[in-house]
Design a protein around this motif. Structure first.
Motif, PDB file in Angstrom:
ATOM      1  N   THR A   1      -9.904   1.663 -23.239  1.00 25.48           N
ATOM      2  CA  THR A   1      -9.554   0.838 -22.081  1.00 25.48           C
ATOM      3  C   THR A   1      -8.913   1.720 -21.016  1.00 25.48           C
ATOM      4  OG1 THR A   1      -7.358   0.309 -22.936  1.00 25.48           O
ATOM      5  CG2 THR A   1      -9.136  -1.238 -23.471  1.00 25.48           C
ATOM      6  N   LEU A   2      -8.914   1.218 -19.804  1.00 26.48           N
ATOM      7  CA  LEU A   2      -8.203   1.887 -18.722  1.00 26.48           C
ATOM      8  C   LEU A   2      -7.836   0.869 -17.668  1.00 26.48           C
ATOM      9  CD1 LEU A   2     -10.291   3.611 -16.058  1.00 26.48           C
ATOM     10  CD2 LEU A   2     -11.470   2.616 -17.993  1.00 26.48           C
ATOM     11  N   VAL A   3      -7.003   1.304 -16.761  1.00 26.08           N
ATOM     12  CA  VAL A   3      -6.598   0.473 -15.642  1.00 26.08           C
ATOM     13  C   VAL A   3      -7.003   1.195 -14.370  1.00 26.08           C
ATOM     14  CG1 VAL A   3      -4.623  -0.505 -14.397  1.00 26.08           C
ATOM     15  CG2 VAL A   3      -4.652  -0.525 -16.905  1.00 26.08           C
ATOM     16  N   PHE A   4      -7.662   0.475 -13.472  1.00 27.27           N
ATOM     17  CA  PHE A   4      -7.922   0.982 -12.135  1.00 27.27           C
ATOM     18  C   PHE A   4      -6.841   0.406 -11.235  1.00 27.27           C
ATOM     19  CE2 PHE A   4     -12.306   1.461 -13.701  1.00 27.27           C
ATOM     20  CZ  PHE A   4     -12.620   2.719 -13.194  1.00 27.27           C
ATOM     21  N   ARG A   5      -6.266   1.256 -10.381  1.00 24.58           N
ATOM     22  CA  ARG A   5      -5.270   0.804  -9.405  1.00 24.58           C
ATOM     23  C   ARG A   5      -5.747   1.170  -8.014  1.00 24.58           C
ATOM     24  NH1 ARG A   5      -0.779   2.621 -13.098  1.00 24.58           N
ATOM     25  NH2 ARG A   5      -0.293   0.689 -14.195  1.00 24.58           N
ATOM     26  N   ARG A   6      -5.562   0.225  -7.109  1.00 22.66           N
ATOM     27  CA  ARG A   6      -5.933   0.482  -5.716  1.00 22.66           C
ATOM     28  C   ARG A   6      -5.008   1.573  -5.159  1.00 22.66           C
ATOM     29  NH1 ARG A   6      -9.190  -2.260  -2.967  1.00 22.66           N
ATOM     30  NH2 ARG A   6      -8.956  -4.188  -4.111  1.00 22.66           N
ATOM     31  N   MET A   7      -5.596   2.512  -4.436  1.00 21.59           N
ATOM     32  CA  MET A   7      -4.807   3.573  -3.824  1.00 21.59           C
ATOM     33  C   MET A   7      -3.990   2.998  -2.676  1.00 21.59           C
ATOM     34  SD  MET A   7      -7.175   6.927  -3.697  1.00 21.59           S
ATOM     35  CE  MET A   7      -8.842   6.599  -4.243  1.00 21.59           C
TER      36      MET A   7
ATOM     37  N   TRP B   1      -9.964   3.331  -5.236  1.00 20.69           N
ATOM     38  CA  TRP B   1      -9.262   3.118  -6.493  1.00 20.69           C
ATOM     39  C   TRP B   1      -8.976   4.447  -7.179  1.00 20.69           C
ATOM     40  CZ3 TRP B   1      -8.114  -1.842  -8.416  1.00 20.69           C
ATOM     41  CH2 TRP B   1      -8.636  -2.903  -7.671  1.00 20.69           C
ATOM     42  N   LYS B   2      -8.047   4.430  -8.117  1.00 21.36           N
ATOM     43  CA  LYS B   2      -7.787   5.573  -8.987  1.00 21.36           C
ATOM     44  C   LYS B   2      -7.621   5.050 -10.411  1.00 21.36           C
ATOM     45  CE  LYS B   2      -2.835   5.469  -8.072  1.00 21.36           C
ATOM     46  NZ  LYS B   2      -1.689   6.186  -7.552  1.00 21.36           N
ATOM     47  N   THR B   3      -7.857   5.927 -11.374  1.00 21.05           N
ATOM     48  CA  THR B   3      -7.718   5.536 -12.770  1.00 21.05           C
ATOM     49  C   THR B   3      -6.277   5.752 -13.213  1.00 21.05           C
ATOM     50  OG1 THR B   3      -8.369   7.740 -13.498  1.00 21.05           O
ATOM     51  CG2 THR B   3     -10.105   6.065 -13.347  1.00 21.05           C
TER      52      THR B   3
ATOM     53  N   VAL C   1      -5.272   2.067   1.146  1.00 25.85           N
ATOM     54  CA  VAL C   1      -6.733   1.982   1.218  1.00 25.85           C
ATOM     55  C   VAL C   1      -7.125   0.522   1.124  1.00 25.85           C
ATOM     56  CG1 VAL C   1      -8.906   2.646   0.163  1.00 25.85           C
ATOM     57  CG2 VAL C   1      -6.990   4.253   0.184  1.00 25.85           C
ATOM     58  N   GLN C   2      -7.784   0.053   2.156  1.00 32.68           N
ATOM     59  CA  GLN C   2      -8.244  -1.327   2.185  1.00 32.68           C
ATOM     60  C   GLN C   2      -9.609  -1.413   1.514  1.00 32.68           C
ATOM     61  OE1 GLN C   2      -6.450  -3.929   3.278  1.00 32.68           O
ATOM     62  NE2 GLN C   2      -4.825  -2.432   3.495  1.00 32.68           N
ATOM     63  N   PRO C   3      -9.888  -2.537   0.857  1.00 34.56           N
ATOM     64  CA  PRO C   3     -11.212  -2.674   0.257  1.00 34.56           C
ATOM     65  C   PRO C   3     -12.286  -2.615   1.335  1.00 34.56           C
ATOM     66  CG  PRO C   3      -9.967  -4.729   0.088  1.00 34.56           C
ATOM     67  CD  PRO C   3      -9.059  -3.713   0.684  1.00 34.56           C
ATOM     68  N   ARG C   4     -13.370  -1.939   1.046  1.00 35.86           N
ATOM     69  CA  ARG C   4     -14.476  -1.847   1.981  1.00 35.86           C
ATOM     70  C   ARG C   4     -15.244  -3.149   1.896  1.00 35.86           C
ATOM     71  NH1 ARG C   4     -19.839  -0.022   2.435  1.00 35.86           N
ATOM     72  NH2 ARG C   4     -20.191   1.131   4.351  1.00 35.86           N
ATOM     73  N   LEU C   5     -15.383  -3.800   3.020  1.00 33.49           N
ATOM     74  CA  LEU C   5     -16.102  -5.061   3.044  1.00 33.49           C
ATOM     75  C   LEU C   5     -17.588  -4.805   2.886  1.00 33.49           C
ATOM     76  CD1 LEU C   5     -14.229  -6.788   5.967  1.00 33.49           C
ATOM     77  CD2 LEU C   5     -13.868  -7.113   3.523  1.00 33.49           C
TER      78      LEU C   5
END
Length: 135
Positions: A90-96, A79-81, A99-103
């Protein structure tokens, strides 16, 4: 080399002060997550440092994350901010991208089952066998 570095980052993030944030981000399936500073504090279980509330730079995405455990947590999770609002906290995290989520590891990966051999010959749990010499 990149794969070794990524694995190292995952291991370091999983052991860091912000490991609960790392684990939370790894478990998210969304592409974006809007969150308050207070919600992050609830997830990690402690108050964020004063610099997180006062300095936008604390939330910056860094190339060198070796001395920034909070950035290591979200970067290793993929993720990145973005959209950090210091006024509303507040902030938003966005998936890079890419990059797949690590299971999460399975129980078998954490505690692999190993055979210690078969049932010993002559051993029985039948009542008759356990008390045969009392007759």
């Amino acid at each position: 080399m990149a794969t070794v570095q990524n694995q190292s980052n995952h291991e370091r993030a999983a052991r860091s002060k912000y490991h609960l944030l790392y684990e939370h981000l790894c478990g998210l399936q969304a592409e974006e997550w809007q969150v308050t500073f207070a919600e992050i504090e609830t997830i990690v279980g402690f108050s964020l440092p004063a610099s997180a509330h006062k300095r936008r730079a604390w939330w910056a995405n860094q190339r060198d994350i070796t001395s920034r455990p909070q950035a290591l947590a979200w970067t290793a999770a993929g993720w990145k901010t973005a959209e950090v609002d210091m006024h509303t906290k507040t902030l938003v995290f966005r998936r890079m991208n890419g990059v797949q989520p690590r299971l999460q590891p399975t129980v078998d990966e954490i505690l692999p089952a190993r055979s210690v051999g078969g049932w010993p010959e002559g051993l029985s749990l039948r009542r008759e066998d356990m008390y045969e010499d009392r007759v």
